[in-house]
Motif scaffolding. Sequence first.
Motif, PDB file in Angstrom:
ATOM      1  N   UNK A  94      -9.755  36.009 -49.614  1.00  0.00           N
ATOM      2  CA  UNK A  94      -8.520  36.800 -49.596  1.00  0.00           C
ATOM      3  C   UNK A  94      -8.426  37.668 -48.343  1.00  0.00           C
ATOM      4  N   UNK A  95      -9.549  37.907 -47.660  1.00  0.00           N
ATOM      5  CA  UNK A  95      -9.505  38.719 -46.438  1.00  0.00           C
ATOM      6  C   UNK A  95      -9.207  37.890 -45.188  1.00  0.00           C
ATOM      7  N   UNK A  96      -8.947  36.577 -45.373  1.00  0.00           N
ATOM      8  CA  UNK A  96      -8.591  35.726 -44.239  1.00  0.00           C
ATOM      9  C   UNK A  96      -9.738  34.932 -43.657  1.00  0.00           C
ATOM     10  N   UNK A  97     -10.981  35.223 -44.018  1.00  0.00           N
ATOM     11  CA  UNK A  97     -12.128  34.459 -43.518  1.00  0.00           C
ATOM     12  C   UNK A  97     -12.291  33.182 -44.332  1.00  0.00           C
ATOM     13  N   UNK A  98     -13.109  32.258 -43.820  1.00  0.00           N
ATOM     14  CA  UNK A  98     -13.346  31.010 -44.539  1.00  0.00           C
ATOM     15  C   UNK A  98     -14.806  30.596 -44.392  1.00  0.00           C
ATOM     16  N   UNK A  99     -15.201  29.633 -45.210  1.00  0.00           N
ATOM     17  CA  UNK A  99     -16.586  29.170 -45.218  1.00  0.00           C
ATOM     18  C   UNK A  99     -16.622  27.720 -45.680  1.00  0.00           C
ATOM     19  N   UNK A 100     -17.295  26.852 -44.915  1.00  0.00           N
ATOM     20  CA  UNK A 100     -17.485  25.449 -45.274  1.00  0.00           C
ATOM     21  C   UNK A 100     -18.984  25.164 -45.342  1.00  0.00           C
ATOM     22  N   UNK A 101     -19.424  24.549 -46.423  1.00  0.00           N
ATOM     23  CA  UNK A 101     -20.858  24.295 -46.569  1.00  0.00           C
ATOM     24  C   UNK A 101     -21.124  23.091 -47.457  1.00  0.00           C
ATOM     25  N   UNK A 102     -22.291  22.492 -47.263  1.00  0.00           N
ATOM     26  CA  UNK A 102     -22.773  21.430 -48.134  1.00  0.00           C
ATOM     27  C   UNK A 102     -23.427  22.058 -49.354  1.00  0.00           C
ATOM     28  N   UNK A 103     -23.327  21.375 -50.496  1.00  0.00           N
ATOM     29  CA  UNK A 103     -23.878  21.932 -51.735  1.00  0.00           C
ATOM     30  C   UNK A 103     -24.669  20.871 -52.500  1.00  0.00           C
ATOM     31  N   UNK A 104     -25.544  21.357 -53.354  1.00  0.00           N
ATOM     32  CA  UNK A 104     -26.261  20.539 -54.330  1.00  0.00           C
ATOM     33  C   UNK A 104     -25.896  21.049 -55.716  1.00  0.00           C
ATOM     34  N   UNK A 105     -25.576  20.143 -56.605  1.00  0.00           N
ATOM     35  CA  UNK A 105     -25.116  20.529 -57.949  1.00  0.00           C
ATOM     36  C   UNK A 105     -26.049  19.983 -59.024  1.00  0.00           C
ATOM     37  N   UNK A 106     -26.398  20.841 -59.997  1.00  0.00           N
ATOM     38  CA  UNK A 106     -27.109  20.429 -61.205  1.00  0.00           C
ATOM     39  C   UNK A 106     -26.345  20.988 -62.398  1.00  0.00           C
ATOM     40  N   UNK A 107     -26.316  20.241 -63.502  1.00  0.00           N
ATOM     41  CA  UNK A 107     -25.557  20.700 -64.649  1.00  0.00           C
ATOM     42  C   UNK A 107     -26.075  20.135 -65.956  1.00  0.00           C
ATOM     43  N   UNK A 108     -25.758  20.836 -67.053  1.00  0.00           N
ATOM     44  CA  UNK A 108     -26.088  20.405 -68.404  1.00  0.00           C
ATOM     45  C   UNK A 108     -24.844  20.519 -69.277  1.00  0.00           C
ATOM     46  N   UNK A 109     -24.668  19.552 -70.179  1.00  0.00           N
ATOM     47  CA  UNK A 109     -23.525  19.523 -71.095  1.00  0.00           C
ATOM     48  C   UNK A 109     -24.059  19.238 -72.502  1.00  0.00           C
ATOM     49  N   UNK A 110     -23.930  20.229 -73.393  1.00  0.00           N
ATOM     50  CA  UNK A 110     -24.466  20.114 -74.746  1.00  0.00           C
ATOM     51  C   UNK A 110     -23.339  20.237 -75.773  1.00  0.00           C
ATOM     52  N   UNK A 111     -23.318  19.336 -76.762  1.00  0.00           N
ATOM     53  CA  UNK A 111     -22.326  19.381 -77.831  1.00  0.00           C
ATOM     54  C   UNK A 111     -23.010  19.184 -79.179  1.00  0.00           C
ATOM     55  N   UNK A 112     -22.612  20.011 -80.143  1.00  0.00           N
ATOM     56  CA  UNK A 112     -23.185  19.947 -81.498  1.00  0.00           C
ATOM     57  C   UNK A 112     -22.050  20.002 -82.511  1.00  0.00           C
TER      58      UNK A 112
END
Length: 244
Positions: free
Chosen positions: A156-174
């Motif tokens: 929101x202040x006008x700056x920006x950032x571009x980067x590579x990422x690594x994602x890990x996730x879990x999805x649980x349903x009962x």
Amino acid sequence: MAIARRCGLGGLLVVLGIVPLMAAEEADEASASQWDGAAELGFIMNRGNTDSDSLNAQLRVENSHRKWRHRGEAKVLRISEEDTTTAESYEVSGRSEYLLDDNDYLFGTLRYESDEFAGYDQRTTEVLGYGHQFLKKENMHLKGEFGAGGRQTEFVDGTDDNESIVRVGLDYKWQISKTSSFSEVVFVEHGSNNTYTESVTALTAKINNSLAMKVSYTIKNNSDPQAGFETTDTRTAVTLVYDF
């Protein structure tokens, strides 16, 4: 003339044989493709000593076709006081999965966000990865994912950032009972400049075949937020869910 009649009769028999086969193939295609979806709405209006409104809405559409699974989601959160919007967030995301076997799949996600609560005007995240079903029971499922991609953020202040990422996730349903269910979805997207973590815990109770009440608790954390913003946002929501 007799030959013509025989040819005509033969052609008719061929057509009569092809039509049921075409109808069967169309029926198989229709049965192989399944649609599902849900719409959620929560609204709080305060009048008197406090004049404020809060709107929380979500829409989810899913399609399953043979080895493919697709899902699209849209989320809106808006808070206003004295008829003036004080803060709002929007999120639109798409996801596709390709099943390798009963437990393994490849996935791709694309997410666009605008979140004034977290201090960024817009953020786009793309991830490709692999997922595995660790637990698959009649009433309980657990799957985990690992992937990599990129993230582009305009603050929101006008700056920006571009980067590579690594994602890990879990999805649980009962599925606790025929009318109630519990879910926990958590993922971490780690980049060189910021690590984003999101956790959504939800308890849903059915009112009838189409309507349900849902209580959810969401935690969003940015390890390196903009100046003036907290690292963690938490939201508790009570929404009415319509399944279609």
